[in-house]
Structure formats: C-alpha cells, structure tokens
Write an enzyme that holds these catalytic residues in place. Structure first.
Site, short mmCIF file in Angstrom:
data_model
loop_
_atom_site.label_atom_id
_atom_site.label_comp_id
_atom_site.label_asym_id
_atom_site.label_seq_id
_atom_site.Cartn_x
_atom_site.Cartn_y
_atom_site.Cartn_z
N ARG A 252 1.46 -13.66 10.10
CA ARG A 252 1.73 -12.86 8.89
C ARG A 252 2.69 -11.76 9.29
NH1 ARG A 252 1.62 -11.75 3.88
NH2 ARG A 252 -0.26 -11.74 2.59
N LYS A 253 3.01 -10.84 8.34
CA LYS A 253 3.88 -9.71 8.67
C LYS A 253 3.24 -8.81 9.73
CE LYS A 253 4.18 -6.39 5.55
NZ LYS A 253 4.03 -5.53 4.32
N CYS A 524 2.91 -1.50 -1.45
CA CYS A 524 4.18 -1.23 -0.74
C CYS A 524 4.54 0.25 -0.86
CB CYS A 524 5.30 -2.06 -1.33
SG CYS A 524 4.96 -3.82 -1.35
N GLY A 525 4.11 0.88 -1.96
CA GLY A 525 4.38 2.32 -2.16
C GLY A 525 3.35 3.19 -1.46
FE1 SRM Z 1 5.99 -4.75 0.45
C1 SRM Z 1 5.59 -7.94 -0.59
C2 SRM Z 1 8.71 -4.41 -1.42
C3 SRM Z 1 6.72 -1.93 2.14
C4 SRM Z 1 2.74 -4.62 1.59
N1 SRM Z 1 7.01 -6.01 -0.75
C5 SRM Z 1 6.71 -7.31 -1.02
C6 SRM Z 1 7.83 -7.99 -1.79
C7 SRM Z 1 8.70 -8.66 -0.77
C8 SRM Z 1 7.32 -9.02 -2.83
C9 SRM Z 1 8.44 -9.80 -3.46
O1 SRM Z 1 8.86 -10.81 -2.91
O2 SRM Z 1 8.89 -9.39 -4.51
C10 SRM Z 1 8.48 -6.75 -2.46
C11 SRM Z 1 9.95 -6.85 -2.74
C12 SRM Z 1 10.28 -6.14 -4.05
C13 SRM Z 1 11.71 -5.75 -4.17
O3 SRM Z 1 12.46 -6.42 -4.90
O4 SRM Z 1 12.08 -4.71 -3.63
C14 SRM Z 1 8.07 -5.65 -1.48
N2 SRM Z 1 7.50 -3.49 0.44
C15 SRM Z 1 8.49 -3.45 -0.48
C16 SRM Z 1 9.32 -2.19 -0.35
C17 SRM Z 1 10.79 -2.38 -0.71
C18 SRM Z 1 8.69 -1.10 -1.25
C19 SRM Z 1 9.59 0.10 -1.44
O5 SRM Z 1 10.01 0.30 -2.59
O6 SRM Z 1 9.86 0.81 -0.49
C20 SRM Z 1 9.03 -1.85 1.12
C21 SRM Z 1 9.99 -2.51 2.07
C22 SRM Z 1 9.79 -2.03 3.48
C23 SRM Z 1 10.79 -2.59 4.45
O7 SRM Z 1 11.89 -2.00 4.54
O8 SRM Z 1 10.49 -3.57 5.13
C24 SRM Z 1 7.65 -2.45 1.28
N3 SRM Z 1 4.94 -3.54 1.71
C25 SRM Z 1 5.40 -2.36 2.21
C26 SRM Z 1 4.32 -1.62 2.78
C27 SRM Z 1 4.40 -0.21 3.34
C28 SRM Z 1 4.66 -0.17 4.82
O9 SRM Z 1 5.12 -1.14 5.42
O10 SRM Z 1 4.39 0.88 5.37
C29 SRM Z 1 3.17 -2.40 2.61
C30 SRM Z 1 1.71 -2.01 2.96
C31 SRM Z 1 1.53 -1.84 4.41
C32 SRM Z 1 1.14 -3.11 5.11
O11 SRM Z 1 1.86 -4.09 5.01
O12 SRM Z 1 0.11 -3.10 5.77
C33 SRM Z 1 3.59 -3.60 1.94
N4 SRM Z 1 4.44 -6.09 0.53
C34 SRM Z 1 3.18 -5.82 0.98
C35 SRM Z 1 2.36 -6.96 0.75
C36 SRM Z 1 0.85 -7.08 1.12
C37 SRM Z 1 0.68 -7.48 2.54
C38 SRM Z 1 -0.69 -7.98 2.86
O13 SRM Z 1 -1.03 -8.06 4.05
O14 SRM Z 1 -1.44 -8.36 1.96
C39 SRM Z 1 3.17 -7.92 0.12
C40 SRM Z 1 2.76 -9.33 -0.34
C41 SRM Z 1 2.62 -10.29 0.80
O15 SRM Z 1 3.10 -10.06 1.90
O16 SRM Z 1 1.99 -11.31 0.54
C42 SRM Z 1 4.47 -7.34 -0.02
FE1 SF4 Z 2 6.12 -5.38 -5.73
FE2 SF4 Z 2 5.37 -2.83 -5.71
FE3 SF4 Z 2 3.55 -4.81 -5.66
FE4 SF4 Z 2 5.07 -4.29 -3.56
S1 SF4 Z 2 3.49 -2.94 -4.49
S2 SF4 Z 2 4.61 -6.29 -4.34
S3 SF4 Z 2 7.02 -3.77 -4.53
S4 SF4 Z 2 4.98 -4.28 -7.30
#
Ligand code: SRM
Ligand code: SF4
Length: 598
Positions: A252-253, A524-525
């Site tokens: 996973r990530k 993600c926020g």
């Molecule tokens: Fe995230 C999935 C955006 C930080 C937990 N995240 C997604 C996706 C890729 C879903 C998608 O395909 O649409 C989002 C893309 C939306 C878009 O168009 O921008 C997305 N995540 C983001 C960002 C852009 C939010 C933001 O506005 O800043 C951040 C990008 C960070 C980067 O540069 O890599 C972002 N995501 C995070 C964080 C915060 C962190 O990393 O500190 C988390 C929670 C921390 C963690 O992961 O432990 C986070 N994102 C997730 C998850 C839930 C992961 C899980 O284990 O369940 C998903 C969904 C998944 O992976 O299945 C997800």
């Molecule tokens: Fe998309 Fe925001 Fe949900 Fe991340 S927390 S998957 S960016 S709606």
C-alpha cells in the site's frame, strides 16, 4: 558556486549519496541548459531514465509473496501481478503517441491502465470530475522548488485553457498540476526530466513525497538540516522521482517524514515512518533521532505513530528506511486493501518483534544504533512554531530573513504561480519552500530587499504574509471539485466559512487556529491533526440526505502531539447549521469573542 546561498555553502551532508549542495548546483546548471533548449521545438526523448536493470516491482517480490498474491491477493495486487505499475511510464509514452496519431480516443484505453496503472507514473485520471484530463502529482523532496522549474511548469500549462488548469500545494509539501491531457503526457514527462523534477511513484502503492522541514538550514532553533537526507531518501526510493522498481510494489502507500527540531513542521506522528531529532551532542555535533513507526489516517482507523525506542545518528537514516521498506514489502499484508498499511504488520508482529527485526538487520549491515540516550547528550527545547511561520522572520544567518506567506487553501492559478516564480527570482535567490499547511516560504532574503518584497502586489493582495488567525492554519483537501471520492465540496467552503467567521468574531490573541477540511474519511486534509477538523460525511436535513461534516476536535502538534477525536457527527454544511456550531466551538475552546455589532 557563487549562486549558493550562505546557508548551504559550507555544508557537508552526512548522508552521502546525493547532497543538497550538489542538487542545487545541478539544478542551476540544468536551469541554463533548460532555457537554452526550451525554445527548440524538437523534444528529444530523454526517457527512460529508470534503473538500467529494467526489472519491475514484481521482480523484487519474493517467490513466497508472489505466490500468496496470486492465490489470495486483493484486486489491485492481481492487477499488479498482470503488469507491474513500475512500467506505467511506458504506457504513458505508448498512449500519448497513439492519441497524437489520432487513431484512438482516450475513452478506448483500458480502464485498469487509464484509471489505476498510470497513477504509478504520477498521472491521476480525473474520471468523474474532469474526464479525459489528468492531475499530475510531482515529487518535491523537502518541498523545495525553484523559480525556473515553476516558470517552466507554467509555460507547459499555458497550452491549455487556463480556466481548466491550476496548481495545488498538497499536505505533503508537494505540488499537483491539473488539466493535463494524455496526448501531451509524454512531452510533459520529458519536460519534467529536463527540469529534474520527478513524478513517478507518487501515487498508488509507493512511498509518497518525502517531507522535511521547510525551515531547513535557516531555522535558528534547528537541530538538523533535513534537505540532504530528504533528497537522499528520494534518490534511494524513487531514483529522484524517475522510477526505481525496488520499492514500487509495496502492499500500500507509505509516508515518510524527517523533522528538524521540536518545531513541528512535518507532522511526523501521522507518517508510517518518521525520524525526529531528539538530541545533539555538544562535542561532536552528531544528532540523534527517534524512530517513529505506524502512523496513519484512513477511513478504517487513525493512529499516531509509536516510538521504536531505538535511536540512530543521521548517518543511519537511509539504512533504517531501506530495512523498514524491505520488511514491509516482503511481509506486509496484501489480501485486503483496508488492512494493508504498515501499522497492520507492526500490530500483527507486535512492536517488540518489529524492533528486534530492525535491530537485527541493522547489526547485520553494521549500521550504528543506540538503545538508550546518554546523559552527556543535550536535549533540545525549541519553541513550537507549527503554522506560525508568517511574515518576516530572522534566519540563523545574520542579515538574512525568510518570509512566510499564506496561500488560500493551497491553490494557485497559472498566472499567480508565474508571478510567484518572478518574486522568488528577485528576492529569494530563486528558491521557494512549500509547507504541509499548503503555504510557502521565501528563504534567504537579504535585509536590503525586505521592503521591496513586502510591497509586491501578489503578496499584499493574494498570498498574504499577515493572514488572519483562521486563515493561518486553514488547510483543505481537493474535495469534490476534482476528487471522485469526495463526499463534499471543500476548498471554496473552507474559505467562505473562515471569512464569515472573521466578520462575526474577534480573536484577541491573534494566534493561529488550525482548521482542516477533508472531503471524506480518507483524511487527505489531515482533519485529526487540526484544532478543529471538518470531515465530509452524510447529514440529514428535513429527512433528506445532504452534504455534511463530522467535526474532530483537539489535534495537537509538537513533541506531545495528539490526534483530534470525533466531537459532533453529521452537521449539514449549510451555514445555517454549521455556523452556530463553529461559533460555539471557537468561543468555548479558542477564546473567540462575538463582535459588538453581532
Ligand atoms: Fe490522499 C487518495 C489527494 C494527502 C490519505 N488522495 C487520494 C486521491 C489520490 C484519490 C483520487 O484518486 O482522487 C486524491 C486525489 C485528489 C486530487 O485530485 O487532488 C488525494 N491526498 C491528496 C492530496 C492532494 C490532498 C491535498 O489537497 O493536499 C494530498 C497529496 C499529498 C502528496 O503530495 O502526495 C493527499 N492522503 C493524503 C494524506 C495526508 C498525508 O499524507 O499526510 C492522507 C492521510 C495520511 C495517510 O495516508 O496515512 C491521505 N488519500 C488518502 C487515502 C486513504 C489511505 C488509506 O490508507 O486508507 C486515499 C485513498 C486510498 O489510498 O485508497 C487517498
Ligand atoms: Fe479526495 Fe479529499 Fe477524500 Fe482525499 S480526503 S480522497 S482529496 S475528498
């Protein structure tokens, strides 16, 4: 190198493989080369730049893991077994060419490539919200980006209708670009390679952007300059974002952060692996780090990371990271996506077994580590800064200052990004540092230039260095404008609510109140990191389902960091319902007072 800022000039990085100084020197050389070649219409193919072995992520899995994936792996594991994501860059080239030849349409591309595999190369199809266009997620270790890089990215985006493109600063101090089409994707990749910016392995089952302190090298209270190690980690894990299969097929990530002091600028406690400096030896200058493992935010559970109670010097960070990633890759759980993050392996083994295994491997590779901190080592106690980085601040270098600026919910138009790059060229030697709060810092501003930079219209009118208390710590994920998983719209609402609250309330101490919006439970926020977190959730109004939020309260940063917990469920986003709850919260917990005219 006369262009090097004094802060980096004499620094030798202990991590070896890629030092910051070399990176900057290279970047400047590239800068000149890039501009020399920028106007040439022929895009010679600079890809591939992958490991010469050309092995895939799948090849790095043990036979046992491969076997168990084929028998019991989840849907994504099966997809990776069919065609490993580390080859996604080839798909980009192939589909780009096919689309340009006009023989196929993007809708003809198999969905498992279009919507899933291309994410390994950093290309995220916005299938629901902007079909046919992609968000591209970069890799910017330690959140550093240079003026010429930003300008070149702007120039690329100008080929599109500017209404449909923008930049977002992310919660991992990174940049995402929107509106890119697949027919241009291979050209875009070549531009990124020329600029020495990576985007491969920024999504799906990979290590995300390596987070370091945006104040690295300039913070008067810093114990450790994180830039060199963040670049070295990125090099080891992703070949500087150009792709490296060794860690491209994780269960996973995986998130990694390196802190610089107790000033919490990296949110180490919510990362799968974090290194936080705890002590510096008075005599040798050697810094020791705490290792934290197993932090995560996810719909299923949220956990702050746990201290391994094993300390390492800076020179051991790369080795520990490699060991932890190998353990995770080889033993991580792969049958259910919901339980495959690193914390689940830590729990299934137990913290003691994990610690013993890491220690055994460190011993085997002759890597230095400690089981206790010695008395002679001085504990540090820096003030907690967190989101209070705004305005003009003194650096550790005499006569130099950094300027912290606020970017409303992290979003920049192409014109704004272009103008910001010009400001960086004029005042901060071209350097821009992004923060996990979706803001930026301009470092190394000379005393003589302060007046000028403070007069810049972009910084006075848009990216304020004196934001209001509720804006200082305002963070918002992408939300429903572009994210298909979102339950609510976030960014516009976050801004609107803050402005309305500022009209109604006074905040006597002017301190930042950190409010984070996140559009769904993926968080993600980082809603649980905030003082007040608002998470998209279903709500009911007059018996009908409407957009709503669950409210989290009590997130704290710093050495005693704590995750916020659920306070209220299902409040409709309609301000008629949300506003009174927020006013009550801000009054009761954060000293806000109703303005006299209300
Ligand atoms: Fe995230 C999935 C955006 C930080 C937990 N995240 C997604 C996706 C890729 C879903 C998608 O395909 O649409 C989002 C893309 C939306 C878009 O168009 O921008 C997305 N995540 C983001 C960002 C852009 C939010 C933001 O506005 O800043 C951040 C990008 C960070 C980067 O540069 O890599 C972002 N995501 C995070 C964080 C915060 C962190 O990393 O500190 C988390 C929670 C921390 C963690 O992961 O432990 C986070 N994102 C997730 C998850 C839930 C992961 C899980 O284990 O369940 C998903 C969904 C998944 O992976 O299945 C997800
Ligand atoms: Fe998309 Fe925001 Fe949900 Fe991340 S927390 S998957 S960016 S709606």
């Amino acid at each position: 190198y006369p262009f090097l800022a004094p802060s980096t000039k004499h620094r030798r990085m202990p991590c070896g493989s890629l030092c910051y100084l070399r990176t900057k020197a290279l970047s400047v050389r590239r800068h000149n080369e890039f501009f020399a070649s920028a106007d040439s219409s022929s895009h010679e193919n600079v890809l591939p730049r992958l490991d010469s072995s050309f092995s895939t992520g799948w090849d790095f899995l043990s036979k046992t893991t491969q076997q168990s994936v084929l028998e019991d792996g989840n849907k994504i594991e099966k997809l990776k077994a069919e065609k490993d994501g580390s080859l996604a860059w080839q798909e980009i080239q192939k589909y780009s060419q096919m689309l340009r030849s006009g023989n196929v349409d993007w809708e003809d591309i198999p969905p498992e490539d279009l919507d899933i595999r291309l994410k390994w190369a950093g290309f995220f199809h916005r299938k629901k919200r902007a079909p046919g266009t992609f968000m591209v997620r970069l890799r910017l270790p330690n959140g550093v980006i240079w003026d010429y890089q930003l300008k070149a990215l702007c120039r690329f985006l100008r080929r599109y209708d500017l209404q449909n493109t923008c930049f977002d600063i992310t919660t991992r101090q990174n940049l995402q670009l929107r509106g890119i089409r697949l027919d241009d994707a291979s050209i875009f990749l070549e531009e990124l390679h020329r600029l020495e910016i990576g985007c491969f392995q920024s999504g799906m089952d990979n290590v995300r952007n390596i987070v370091g302190s945006p104040l690295a090298g300039i913070d008067p209270y810093e114990l450790y300059d994180t830039r060199g190690i963040c670049f070295a980690l990125d090099e080891m894990i992703s070949n500087r974002g150009r792709g490296k299969p060794d860690f491209a097929n994780l269960p996973r990530k995986f998130n990694i952060a390196v802190g610089s002091s107790s000033t919490d600028t990296v949110h180490g406690h919510i990362n799968d692996l974090a290194f936080l400096p705890v002590a510096k030896c008075d005599h040798s200058g050697i810094v020791l780090f705490d290792i934290l493992i197993g932090g995560l935010l996810s719909p299923k559970r949220n956990e702050a990371s746990r201290r391994l109670k094993l300390w390492i010097p800076e020179s051991s960070i790369l080795a520990v990271t490699r060991i932890v990633l190998e353990i995770y890759r080889d033993f991580g759980l792969r049958n259910s996506r919901a339980t495959s993050r690193f914390v689940y392996l830590v729990e299934s083994w137990g913290l003691e077994r994990m610690k013993a295994e890491i220690a055994r491997r460190l011993e085997e590779s002759n890597v230095e580590w400690f089981t206790s901190l010695k008395d002679s080592i001085v504990d540090h106690s820096a003030p907690l800064i967190g989101s209070e980085i705004f305005g003009v601040n003194s650096q550790r270098q005499q006569g130099r200052f950094f300027l912290g600026c606020h970017v409303p919910v992290g979003r920049l138009t192409v014109e704004e990004a272009d103008a910001l790059a010009d400001i960086a060229s004029n005042y901060s030697e071209g350097e821009i540092r992004l923060t996990v709060d979706q803001n930026f810092i301009l470092p190394n501003i000379d005393r003589t230039k302060i007046e000028g930079v403070l007069r810049e219209p972009l910084l006075r009118e848009r990216f304020s260095y004196e934001p209001k208390p509720l804006l200082k710590g305002l963070v918002s994920c992408t939300g429903s404008q572009f994210c298909g998983l979102a339950l609510i719209e976030t960014k516009n609402r976050a801004m609107e609510l803050s402005m309305v609250l500022h009209e109604m309330l006074d905040f006597p101490d002017g301190q930042a109140i950190r409010i984070h919006w996140t559009g769904c439970p993926n968080s993600c926020g980082q809603a649980q990191v905030a003082n007040i977190g608002l998470m998209g959730a279903p709500a009911k109004r007059n018996g009908k389902l409407v957009e709503g939020v669950d409210i989290y309260l009590g997130g704290k940063l710093g050495v005693n960091s704590t995750l916020g917990t659920l306070y209220r469920k299902g409040i409709p986003c309609d301000f008629k319902y949300l506003l009174p709850v927020m006013i009550e919260l801000l009054q009761t917990h954060f000293g806000a007072r109703l303005k006299s005219h209300i």
